[in-house]
Design an enzyme around this catalytic site. Structure first.
Site, mmCIF file in Angstrom:
data_model
loop_
_atom_site.group_PDB
_atom_site.id
_atom_site.type_symbol
_atom_site.label_atom_id
_atom_site.label_comp_id
_atom_site.label_asym_id
_atom_site.label_seq_id
_atom_site.Cartn_x
_atom_site.Cartn_y
_atom_site.Cartn_z
ATOM 1 N N GLN A 100 12.820 9.717 11.389
ATOM 2 C CA GLN A 100 11.453 9.351 11.037
ATOM 3 C C GLN A 100 11.022 10.061 9.758
ATOM 4 O OE1 GLN A 100 8.609 9.815 14.255
ATOM 5 N NE2 GLN A 100 6.986 10.360 12.841
ATOM 6 N N GLY A 101 10.594 9.311 8.771
ATOM 7 C CA GLY A 101 10.166 9.888 7.506
ATOM 8 C C GLY A 101 8.663 9.800 7.335
ATOM 9 N N GLU A 146 4.749 7.419 20.890
ATOM 10 C CA GLU A 146 5.207 8.812 20.865
ATOM 11 C C GLU A 146 4.299 9.696 21.708
ATOM 12 O OE1 GLU A 146 6.487 12.324 17.721
ATOM 13 O OE2 GLU A 146 5.474 10.552 16.975
ATOM 14 N N SER A 187 6.327 13.156 7.539
ATOM 15 C CA SER A 187 5.826 14.382 6.906
ATOM 16 C C SER A 187 6.407 14.591 5.515
ATOM 17 C CB SER A 187 6.158 15.596 7.771
ATOM 18 O OG SER A 187 5.487 15.522 9.019
ATOM 19 N N SER A 195 -0.891 16.997 15.107
ATOM 20 C CA SER A 195 -1.249 18.339 15.553
ATOM 21 C C SER A 195 -2.356 18.290 16.598
ATOM 22 C CB SER A 195 -1.708 19.181 14.363
ATOM 23 O OG SER A 195 -2.968 18.718 13.894
#
Length: 390
Positions: A130-131, A248, A133, A373
């Site tokens: 997964q790209g 997710e 961040s 977060s």
């Protein structure tokens, strides 16, 4: 909330449990085994394990049969999550693809994307990373700066991604890329499906405090990606990403509860070995962890009940992510409390191999960051569930 499973689901449990007992080598159940072998060897063992699960009919439990899955119920998926954790099965090497990308492709992918992505992923022929961040775009994902400039029927991608799980092993990446020059924040972003073997892709491992290198950073220099390898439509990457992240964050939590309950037992056993079971402060902390774990279990069953009724979780998925991540982190903070200042040592107890537990304790620091977060989750809960002002 329904705390029971159907007779058919319980029969599936018996079948799965028997197969796991016959196919998981006893040495795999030890943390020290996985910490002692090299990362590359561990990855290949886990990849072969995924292949054997597929051959035995235990892959894609809740996926539709048309995509090669078993066509099982959400309850069967929960049982699978529970039993594989309880049996000490190694984690999948393709979690980001199987759990998040695949259901997104099923929901909004083109016919060609469904054909080319889902089957090979389920058979474990293609590993995905997964790209999302970037060095300047973590929790504030909309600040991403990796660009994709349209050139004929291709995007030319330049930029960098970081904290990319399995970057050095993955065959392909689903990445958020800014494809509309001048667009700000959430607009003008596309989700591109990038071949990690393409010219101009440079994946480098990042060594962590624990010594592991499961993360990597990826650099793109004039990487060409076909327009047809855009998931969800050009410029609609933000809504595609939010759909993907709902998968997710919104799993029922059964797998997490089962794993954490086993980890709790490990910590209690360590406390007994160190002669600390009579410590009233430690006992109180352990009691608090049990309460939190049972709250997670009941919340997980509530979510499973909602899924079985066909409910769309939406923003409620943030509750699950917030709860399990803090439960996990606080559990391993109790382990650090048990070791005290010795928690900082490579070998705190010469008479005990704690490397696997120490790695888990270090890893737990990350779970309130990735996947959005805790601050982001609280904002979502406040605005979308509680209706509080921005």
């Amino acid at each position: 909330m329904d705390l029971t499973f159907t007779p058919a689901e319980e029969r599936f449990r018996v079948e799965l449990r028997a197969w796991l007992a016959d196919n998981i080598p006893p040495r795999w159940r030890s943390r020290s085994f996985w910490s002692a072998i090299g990362a590359a060897e561990a990855f290949e063992l886990r990849r072969d394990w995924e292949r054997r699960k597929y051959d035995a009919g235990f892959a894609g439990i809740s996926w539709p049969r048309e995509y090669g899955g078993r066509g099982g119920t959400p309850g069967m998926q929960a049982i699978y999550d529970e039993e594989t954790q309880r049996a000490g099965a190694p984690p999948t090497v393709n979690a980001l693809g199987l759990a998040f990308l695949a259901p997104t492709v099923m929901a909004i992918g083109t016919d060609e994307q469904k054909r080319d992505i889902i089957g090979p992923m389920l058979r474990n022929e293609v590993i995905w990373c997964q790209g999302f961040s970037e060095p300047g775009a973590g929790s504030d994902l909309a600040a991403l700066r990796t660009t994709g400039v349209l050139d004929g029927d291709e995007f030319v991608v330049n930029g960098q991604k970081v904290w990319t799980t399995n970057a050095v092993y993955a065959d392909k990446m689903f990445a958020l890329v800014r494809t509309e020059p001048g667009a700000q924040r959430h607009r003008g972003i596309s989700m591109l499906l990038i071949d990690m073997r393409s010219d101009g892709v440079d994946a480098r491992p990042l060594r962590q405090l624990s010594g592991a290198s499961e993360f990597g950073e990826v650099f793109f220099t004039d990487v060409r990606v076909k327009v047809t390898d855009c998931l969800g439509g050009a410029g609609d990457g933000w809504s595609t990403a939010m759909l993907l992240l709902s998968f997710e964050r919104g799993a029922s939590g059964i797998a997490q509860y089962t794993a954490f309950r086993g980890q709790f037992d490990e910590i209690v056993a360590a406390a007994a070995a160190f002669g600390r079971t009579g410590d009233p402060v430690l006992r109180q902390r352990l009691a608090s962890r049990i309460v939190e774990l049972e709250c997670l279990r009941y919340h997980s069953m509530h979510i499973l009940t909602q899924i079985e009724k066909g409910a769309e979780l939406g923003a409620e998925s943030s509750l699950t992510k917030l709860q399990w991540s803090h439960t996990h982190q606080e559990l391993w903070e109790t382990f650090d409390d048990l070791l005290g200042p010795e928690a900082t040592l490579t070998r705190p107890r010469p008479d005990a191999d704690l490397r696997g537990m120490q790695h888990e304790a270090m890893w737990s620091r990350s779970v309130t960051i990735w996947g959005g977060s805790s601050q982001v989750q609280r904002n979502i809960i406040a605005e979308r569930l509680l209706g509080l002002p921005r």
